[in-house]
Design an enzyme around this catalytic site. Structure first.
Site, mmCIF file in Angstrom:
data_model
loop_
_atom_site.group_PDB
_atom_site.id
_atom_site.type_symbol
_atom_site.label_atom_id
_atom_site.label_comp_id
_atom_site.label_asym_id
_atom_site.label_seq_id
_atom_site.Cartn_x
_atom_site.Cartn_y
_atom_site.Cartn_z
ATOM 1 N N ASN A 189 0.842 -1.195 0.000
ATOM 2 C CA ASN A 189 0.000 0.000 0.000
ATOM 3 C C ASN A 189 0.880 1.249 0.000
ATOM 4 O OD1 ASN A 189 0.592 -0.881 2.738
ATOM 5 N ND2 ASN A 189 -0.892 0.582 3.509
ATOM 6 N N ILE A 190 0.387 2.274 -0.690
ATOM 7 C CA ILE A 190 1.115 3.532 -0.825
ATOM 8 C C ILE A 190 0.133 4.658 -0.529
ATOM 9 C CG2 ILE A 190 2.465 4.999 -2.361
ATOM 10 C CD1 ILE A 190 3.071 2.384 -3.977
ATOM 11 N N GLU A 191 0.310 5.276 0.631
ATOM 12 C CA GLU A 191 -0.616 6.323 1.056
ATOM 13 C C GLU A 191 -0.216 7.688 0.531
ATOM 14 O OE1 GLU A 191 -1.873 4.260 5.292
ATOM 15 O OE2 GLU A 191 -0.651 6.080 5.323
ATOM 16 N N CYS A 203 -4.063 0.652 -2.444
ATOM 17 C CA CYS A 203 -3.849 -0.557 -1.658
ATOM 18 C C CYS A 203 -2.762 -1.436 -2.272
ATOM 19 C CB CYS A 203 -5.152 -1.347 -1.550
ATOM 20 S SG CYS A 203 -6.506 -0.460 -0.736
ATOM 21 N N GLU A 216 -2.999 -4.604 -3.148
ATOM 22 C CA GLU A 216 -3.480 -5.502 -4.205
ATOM 23 C C GLU A 216 -3.445 -4.854 -5.590
ATOM 24 O OE1 GLU A 216 -5.652 -6.565 -0.321
ATOM 25 O OE2 GLU A 216 -4.994 -4.753 -1.340
ATOM 26 N N CYS A 272 -10.092 -5.077 0.617
ATOM 27 C CA CYS A 272 -11.275 -4.227 0.764
ATOM 28 C C CYS A 272 -12.214 -4.443 -0.429
ATOM 29 C CB CYS A 272 -10.863 -2.761 0.872
ATOM 30 S SG CYS A 272 -10.247 -2.048 -0.673
ATOM 31 N N CYS A 330 -10.841 -3.405 -3.878
ATOM 32 C CA CYS A 330 -9.783 -4.316 -4.323
ATOM 33 C C CYS A 330 -10.358 -5.658 -4.760
ATOM 34 C CB CYS A 330 -8.757 -4.518 -3.217
ATOM 35 S SG CYS A 330 -7.683 -3.078 -3.001
#
Length: 130
Positions: free
Chosen positions: A41-43, A52, A54, A85, A88
């Site tokens: 994940n990369i916020e 996310c 995936e 989620c 995803c």
């Protein structure tokens, strides 16, 4: 066969950029070409503009030239079982079959295995739109 996916997902989780949620997630896909593709994940400060693990792995798979997810593993540092989620799940369904296995992992290995159909029983079917 799932052990190498678990290890790849766990290793990918170390690359997560999660300074806001402090919730790193890793994912690994075995694709139809036999290769393993990973993502984390990369916020982004502008929630919910990050992405996310995936779809990061799916993007790597597509850019690597593969077309289908054969099986997938997902792991989160702070959650014993971290299912994908809702968004995803539909993204995975785009590249997976109903019987594609999704492994939910903790820090020790695979703890639960679901099929894509179990994970998202009423997904949009892309073959119906063609």
């Amino acid at each position: 066969m799932s052990q190498d996916l678990f290890e790849a997902a766990r290793d990918a989780m170390a690359f997560a950029h999660a300074p806001y949620s402090k919730f790193p997630v890793g994912a690994a896909i075995r694709a139809d070409d036999g290769k393993i593709y990973t993502g984390a994940n990369i916020e982004n400060l502008s929630f919910p503009q990050g992405w996310c693990a995936e779809p990061t792995a799916i993007g790597c798979m597509v850019m690597g030239g593969a077309k289908k997810i054969v099986e997938m593993a997902v792991i989160a540092e702070k959650l014993a079982l971290c299912p994908p989620c809702g968004g995803c799940r539909q993204k995975i369904a785009e590249f997976a079959a109903a019987d594609t296995r999704i492994y939910l992992c903790d820090e020790t290995g695979v703890k639960k295995t679901l099929t894509m159909e179990e994970l998202l029983p009423l997904s949009f079917k892309t073959d119906l739109l063609g």
